[in-house]
Design a protein around this motif. Sequence first.
Motif, short mmCIF file in Angstrom:
data_model
loop_
_atom_site.label_atom_id
_atom_site.label_comp_id
_atom_site.label_asym_id
_atom_site.label_seq_id
_atom_site.Cartn_x
_atom_site.Cartn_y
_atom_site.Cartn_z
N ASP A 267 13.46 -4.82 -3.22
CA ASP A 267 14.43 -5.52 -4.04
C ASP A 267 14.26 -7.01 -3.79
OD1 ASP A 267 15.90 -3.35 -5.27
OD2 ASP A 267 16.64 -2.89 -3.27
N ARG B 93 14.62 -4.57 -8.76
CA ARG B 93 13.85 -3.57 -8.02
C ARG B 93 12.40 -3.59 -8.45
NH1 ARG B 93 16.35 1.44 -5.47
NH2 ARG B 93 16.71 -0.27 -4.04
N VAL C 238 11.12 4.23 1.07
CA VAL C 238 10.01 4.90 0.40
C VAL C 238 10.51 6.12 -0.37
CG1 VAL C 238 8.34 4.17 2.14
CG2 VAL C 238 9.46 6.36 2.39
N ARG C 239 9.73 6.51 -1.34
CA ARG C 239 9.92 7.76 -2.07
C ARG C 239 8.65 8.56 -1.91
NH1 ARG C 239 11.34 5.34 -7.51
NH2 ARG C 239 13.17 4.23 -6.87
N ILE D 188 5.82 5.96 -2.78
CA ILE D 188 6.14 4.72 -3.47
C ILE D 188 6.99 3.88 -2.54
CG2 ILE D 188 7.42 3.69 -5.40
CD1 ILE D 188 6.63 6.14 -7.05
N ALA D 189 6.60 2.64 -2.32
CA ALA D 189 7.39 1.69 -1.54
C ALA D 189 8.32 0.97 -2.51
CB ALA D 189 6.48 0.69 -0.83
N VAL D 190 9.58 0.82 -2.11
CA VAL D 190 10.60 0.26 -3.00
C VAL D 190 11.13 -1.05 -2.40
CG1 VAL D 190 12.82 0.69 -4.11
CG2 VAL D 190 11.23 2.58 -3.73
N VAL E 78 15.65 6.75 -2.71
CA VAL E 78 14.91 6.05 -1.67
C VAL E 78 15.28 6.67 -0.34
CG1 VAL E 78 14.52 3.83 -0.54
CG2 VAL E 78 14.91 3.92 -3.00
N THR F 170 8.38 -1.72 -7.29
CA THR F 170 7.77 -0.63 -6.56
C THR F 170 6.26 -0.86 -6.41
OG1 THR F 170 7.43 0.65 -8.59
CG2 THR F 170 9.45 1.09 -7.34
N ASN G 84 19.38 6.48 -5.54
CA ASN G 84 18.18 6.00 -6.23
C ASN G 84 16.94 6.73 -5.75
OD1 ASN G 84 19.40 4.07 -7.86
ND2 ASN G 84 19.49 2.61 -6.17
N LEU H 186 2.66 -4.92 -7.38
CA LEU H 186 4.09 -4.67 -7.55
C LEU H 186 4.41 -4.53 -9.02
CD1 LEU H 186 5.68 -7.17 -5.00
CD2 LEU H 186 5.60 -4.68 -4.83
N ALA I 3 10.75 -2.06 -11.65
CA ALA I 3 11.39 -0.76 -11.69
C ALA I 3 12.90 -0.96 -11.66
CB ALA I 3 10.93 0.10 -10.53
#
Length: 151
Positions: A107, A145, A84-85, A103-105, A36, A147, A34, A134, A137
Amino acid sequence: MTASSNVVSRRAMLAGAGAAGVVAVGAVAATNHNGVDRISRGLKALLQTRQRPSSLATAEIEDWMAVAGSIFTAAGYRLHFAGVRALAERGERPEGLRHKPFIAVFDALGGHRLPGGLIYTISHPDYPSFDIFLDDAPTPRRPRRMTALFN
């Protein structure tokens, strides 16, 4: 060159190729499918030994990476921080922004789904609460999910 030295040479070459393969697999495994970023326990421990920011609201990508896998809360719901991405950087960044955008991801846990496109106050056990935007995503594998963009 004897036959036995050729065997040893081939073995050494195969061992080297195997080691290179392990390194390549490790590099690929560092980012899951994904996108991440995940970090090894050793790197995570190293990141955690550096000076901790007073708030994640203004923290850099490395500080966020150090808390990957932890649980946040927002609006009474639990959020697993997946990682993160990093975002591509083009040109010089204006003063006052983070060193690198990311980008913080997250769930959502417990089968719950938070509405996206809203500002939530999130909490982490080791940091003060702060407001975060938030957005939804979802993916087929991660339908809950969410982000947040940090610039």
